[in-house]
Write an enzyme that holds these catalytic residues in place. Structure first.
Site, PDB file in Angstrom:
ATOM      1  N   ASP A 177      -5.087  18.386 -22.500  1.00 45.46           N
ATOM      2  CA  ASP A 177      -5.141  17.726 -23.801  1.00 45.46           C
ATOM      3  C   ASP A 177      -3.744  17.402 -24.330  1.00 45.46           C
ATOM      4  O   ASP A 177      -3.533  16.370 -24.976  1.00 45.46           O
ATOM      5  CB  ASP A 177      -5.886  18.606 -24.808  1.00 45.46           C
ATOM      6  CG  ASP A 177      -7.407  18.574 -24.589  1.00 45.46           C
ATOM      7  OD1 ASP A 177      -7.865  17.790 -23.730  1.00 45.46           O
ATOM      8  OD2 ASP A 177      -8.115  19.342 -25.262  1.00 45.46           O
TER       9      ASP A 177
ATOM     10  N   LYS B 174       0.462  13.114 -25.563  1.00 44.81           N
ATOM     11  CA  LYS B 174       1.697  12.393 -25.250  1.00 44.81           C
ATOM     12  C   LYS B 174       1.378  10.965 -24.806  1.00 44.81           C
ATOM     13  O   LYS B 174       2.067  10.014 -25.180  1.00 44.81           O
ATOM     14  CB  LYS B 174       2.477  13.121 -24.160  1.00 44.81           C
ATOM     15  CG  LYS B 174       3.794  12.449 -23.817  1.00 44.81           C
ATOM     16  CD  LYS B 174       4.549  13.187 -22.720  1.00 44.81           C
ATOM     17  CE  LYS B 174       5.828  12.444 -22.358  1.00 44.81           C
ATOM     18  NZ  LYS B 174       6.552  13.104 -21.247  1.00 44.81           N
TER      19      LYS B 174
END
Length: 297
Positions: A79, A84
């Site tokens: 996750d 990002k």
């Protein structure tokens, strides 16, 4: 494997620090090559794969930051890697497919083992795309560094002092309270199962249309999480004995001077997350939270 005349472009992002979380990339690349897909690899991730000898080609097509155009973005990791990826996809509207290299994730919920089947579903159009809300952060007095948008949460935190910070909070200009705490988390429904949950916040189903405020170690036991409409504007003014505090936007931290007022509201765009047709948020929730598991085993 069924063939397809469709040519899709995939932008590949990944975890830069853990070899084991990228070891399945060969399998992913092979699957995409067999489909005749065009593959773009984020520059830093490509360098990591080469140094780790996970790919053996020097002619990979690369891109930097958000400078790409693709039909899908693939996040290789967990996750955190998907967060990002979202910060690099930004407002392009490119759907993100999260391939989990470790344990089951809430966002990255496609396993490397099932990737081939998932790609087949993408080519057939047998998938859905969920729009996930994003929080936008603005500051008065000093601009935020980096990318001031959060898919999960924005956390206002004390720095290196043992003392609490004071966070004066208003909702649409109306005074709510002044939190005396180690911090305050403002999260989307997507982020309700992250930092907020570990501080006693409720789980909120994605696409519910709310924001969640959760205090971090509040001085008063009467302070409880509060859910507000995501059409609201939240203003936070922070006081600190150390005269500074931290703002963490999906984990990306910036130091701010006390007295700074932060304005948080829903961003004018959403992050699009690819979901398999057979995927269920509640089944993922049960598995991740181990609901119904016998703790005596």
């Amino acid at each position: 494997m069924e063939t397809s005349t469709k040519t899709l472009t995939f932008a590949l992002f990944g975890n830069l620090y853990q070899y084991e979380k990228s070891a399945a990339v060969r399998q992913v690349l092979t699957c995409l090559h067999e489909r005749g897909a065009r593959i773009l690899i984020e520059e830093e991730y490509c360098d990591f794969l080469r140094c780790s000898e996970l790919i053996d080609t020097d002619d990979a097509e690369t891109f930097s930051g958000s400078d790409f155009q693709a039909d899908f973005a693939i996040s290789m990791g967990g996750d955190g890697t998907l967060l990002k990826t979202a910060s690099q996809v930004r407002d392009k509207g490119t759907p993100i497919l999260g391939v989990n290299m470790g344990r089951l994730g809430f966002l990255a919920d496609v396993s490397a083992r099932s990737f081939q089947d998932t790609v087949g579903a993408l080519y057939r159009g047998d998938y859905s795309v969920e729009d996930r809300a994003v929080i936008q952060v603005e500051s008065r007095g000093e601009p935020l560094e980096d990318y001031p948008f959060a898919l999960n949460d924005v956390a206002i935190l004390k720095r290196d002092s043992a003392s609490m910070i004071s966070i004066r909070t208003t909702i649409n200009g109306e005074y709510l309270t002044t939190y005396q705490a180690d911090g305050l988390i403002v999260s989307t429904p997507t982020g309700s199962t992250a930092y907020s949950l570990s501080n006693g916040g409720p789980i909120i189903v994605p696409r519910t249309g709310v924001l969640l405020l959760t205090a971090v170690a509040p001085h008063s036991l009467n302070v409880r999480p509060i859910v507000i409409p995501d059409t609201a504007q939240v203003e936070l003014t922070v006081s600190s004995r150390s005269h500074t505090f931290l703002v963490a936007v999906d984990g990306r931290s910036s130091k701010m001077p006390e007295g700074t007022t932060l304005r948080l509201r829903r961003a004018p765009y959403t992050v699009k997350v690819v979901k398999r047709a057979d995927a269920s948020y509640f089944s993922t929730l049960r598995e991740k939270m181990m609901w119904g598991a016998d703790g005596r085993v």
